[in-house]
Design an enzyme around this catalytic site. Structure first.
Site, short mmCIF file in Angstrom:
data_model
loop_
_atom_site.label_atom_id
_atom_site.label_comp_id
_atom_site.label_asym_id
_atom_site.label_seq_id
_atom_site.Cartn_x
_atom_site.Cartn_y
_atom_site.Cartn_z
N HIS A 82 31.54 -3.33 90.09
CA HIS A 82 32.99 -3.37 89.95
C HIS A 82 33.64 -3.62 91.31
O HIS A 82 33.31 -2.98 92.29
CB HIS A 82 33.52 -2.04 89.39
CG HIS A 82 35.01 -2.01 89.28
ND1 HIS A 82 35.68 -2.64 88.26
CD2 HIS A 82 35.95 -1.47 90.09
CE1 HIS A 82 36.99 -2.48 88.44
NE2 HIS A 82 37.18 -1.78 89.54
N ASP A 161 43.34 6.35 79.48
CA ASP A 161 43.60 5.71 80.77
C ASP A 161 44.68 4.65 80.64
O ASP A 161 45.55 4.52 81.51
CB ASP A 161 42.32 5.09 81.34
CG ASP A 161 42.60 4.28 82.60
OD1 ASP A 161 43.01 4.88 83.60
OD2 ASP A 161 42.46 3.04 82.56
N ARG A 168 51.91 6.15 84.99
CA ARG A 168 51.87 6.29 86.45
C ARG A 168 52.59 5.14 87.13
O ARG A 168 53.26 5.31 88.16
CB ARG A 168 50.43 6.37 86.93
CG ARG A 168 49.74 7.70 86.56
CD ARG A 168 48.23 7.61 86.73
NE ARG A 168 47.86 7.16 88.05
CZ ARG A 168 46.80 6.39 88.32
NH1 ARG A 168 46.00 5.99 87.36
NH2 ARG A 168 46.56 6.02 89.56
N SER A 183 40.38 6.84 86.96
CA SER A 183 40.80 5.72 86.12
C SER A 183 39.76 4.61 86.14
O SER A 183 39.30 4.14 85.09
CB SER A 183 42.16 5.21 86.63
OG SER A 183 42.49 3.97 86.08
N LYS A 187 36.56 3.62 82.98
CA LYS A 187 36.37 2.33 82.32
C LYS A 187 34.92 1.83 82.45
O LYS A 187 34.36 1.28 81.51
CB LYS A 187 37.35 1.30 82.90
CG LYS A 187 38.79 1.59 82.46
CD LYS A 187 39.78 0.56 83.00
CE LYS A 187 40.27 0.86 84.39
NZ LYS A 187 41.68 1.19 84.51
N1 URA Z 1 43.11 0.35 89.11
C1 URA Z 1 42.85 1.12 88.03
O1 URA Z 1 42.11 0.71 87.13
N2 URA Z 1 43.39 2.34 87.97
C2 URA Z 1 44.19 2.84 88.92
O2 URA Z 1 44.62 3.95 88.80
C3 URA Z 1 44.48 2.02 90.02
C4 URA Z 1 43.92 0.77 90.10
#
Ligand code: URA
Ligand code: CA
Length: 433
Positions: A82, A161, A168, A183, A187
């Site tokens: 990632h 999320d 957020r 977060s 994923k």
């Molecule tokens: N990218 C994400 O997937 N989550 C965040 O909180 C910030 C950047």
């Protein structure tokens, strides 16, 4: 349990229990906890932080809020990579075939997304016929057979999320290391990875602008992964300028092909060898990182990485002749050079400004509905530290419209040329395990 008590507890700097965190995430996902209470809690987290245990619990609560991909039918250790955003980041296109060619299974679920260029799927669709609409059984069969397949995003992954990130975004609570780290990790874990290599970008074009912030985020993500049973490591890499030369969809596919032939840009090649060797190591296909790197170098040299790319494209309906003849990729109608107005050394090429310039040409999506022009984008002719003469091209614009004045201005504004010699930036700053 009452949400208000949990908010007050975090406001006062106390550690939340597993049950309390699960209560918040479950209630927020099913709608029983309203936005105003969740935003008060996230703001308390911004100021008070979270312990290592709280971060792991939050991550898993978000993973469990939706579907989880089961990759157990795929043989071997599934390692995912990632990157925390970047401009012209062609690493995924190179790393898939590269590590698959030495036996690491790559089961990639990918999206289209918004951004300077399309996502991995958009880029791959520059290859005529290539498609990612596969049945799950077919996906598993292809990974077992070829070690590499890409499938479009499906299922309801990490709904908590999605909802929380959107909240957020509008409540000034994105900037929190525990919230960002959980977060991102939620994923990756929901997508079924056994092990994870993180490429945390740092510099002007990155989400994290300073090395200190990038290091803190990298450490937080590595701890979460390892604490929830997924072997995780991170590389902190430079994004003070775009990676490689190409920014654009078909242009990046061409760049990936060149790199797999051993003829790619030096920085892109080096970062792929670094990230790839850690993927090989986590997949237990080598006993140390030097051995892993040598395996990857051999795969480039003996053509097996390139052959893996061909088989992969062909298996998903793509015209694999583009690998030997990249002129078959979508081509732009106009090629326009951006020439240096002074002589000296290239000192700055602001990565995200260059990304915006590519987007103005149509390389990326501004909204979910936008159409992407796969042929267009930018090709850098110079990188930081290079000497330039007046009139020499710094960037080539690939466009499907002739009037590119706005794009040119954007590029000139993001470039600095100095009289003093400048050195190229360090590419890999740190490795965190
Ligand atoms: N990218 C994400 O997937 N989550 C965040 O909180 C910030 C950047
Ligand atoms: Ca690139």
């Amino acid at each position: 349990m009452r949400m208000v008590d949990i908010i007050e507890k975090k406001r006062d700097g106390k550690e939340l229990t597993t049950e309390e965190i699960q209560f918040c995430i479950k209630g927020y996902t099913d709608g029983s906890i309203p936005d105003y209470q969740m935003s008060a809690l996230t703001m308390a987290i911004v100021f008070q932080g979270m312990s290592e245990a709280e971060r792991a619990t939050l991550t898993m609560a978000m993973v469990e809020s939706g579907d989880q991909i089961d990759l157990s039918a795929i043989h071997g250790i599934k390692v995912d990579k990632h990157s925390t955003g970047g401009v012209g980041d062609t690493t995924t296109l190179v790393l898939g075939p590269l590590v698959a060619s030495v036996g690491v299974p790559v089961a990639k679920m990918s999206g289209r997304g918004l951004g300077h260029t399309g996502g991995t799927i958009d880029k791959l669709e520059s290859v005529e016929g290539f498609h990612v609409e596969l049945e799950n059984e077919e996906f598993v069969r292809l990974v077992n057979q070829n070690k590499l397949a890409v499938i479009g995003q499906s299922g309801n992954l990490t709904p908590a999320d999605k909802k929380l990130y959107a909240l957020r975004d509008v409540t000034g609570t994105v900037e929190s290391i525990p919230l960002i780290a959980s977060s991102i990790m939620s994923k990756k874990i929901a997508a079924g990875a056994d092990a994870i290599v993180l490429d945390v970008k740092t510099g002007a074009g990155a989400f994290m602008k300073t090395l200190e912030d990038s290091r803190e985020l990298a450490k937080a993500m590595v701890r979460i992964g390892n604490n929830v049973g997924r072997r995780t490591m991170a590389v902190i890499s430079d994004m003070s300028q775009p990676l490689g030369f190409a920014i654009g969809n078909a242009l990046e596919v061409k760049e990936a092909i060149d790199t797999l032939k051993g003829e790619g840009p030096e920085d892109l090649t080096e970062l792929c060898l670094t990230l790839g060797s850690h993927m090989v190591l986590l997949a237990e296909k080598a006993t140390n990182v030097e051995e892993a790197r040598q395996m990857l170098k051999n795969a480039i040299k003996d053509g097996s990485a390139l052959e893996t790319l061909k088989v992969f494209l062909r298996s998903q309906g793509g015209d694999d002749s583009v690998v030997d003849d990249p002129a078959r990729l979508p081509q732009a109608s106009f090629k326009i050079e951006v020439e240096a107005k002074e002589e000296g050394y290239l000192a700055e090429i602001i990565a995200d400004e260059m990304g915006t310039a590519a987007m103005l040409l149509g390389a990326g999506r501004a909204t979910k509905e936008s159409e992407i022009d796969l042929a267009v984008g930018l090709l850098l002719k110079k990188k930081i530290g290079d000497q330039v003469q007046v009139g020499e091209s710094i960037v080539t614009i690939y466009s499907n419209f002739e009037d590119v004045q706005e794009v040119k201005e954007k590029i000139y504004n993001s470039i600095t040329i100095t009289k003093e010699k400048v050195s190229a930036p360090i590419l890999v700053h740190e490795e965190i395990t």
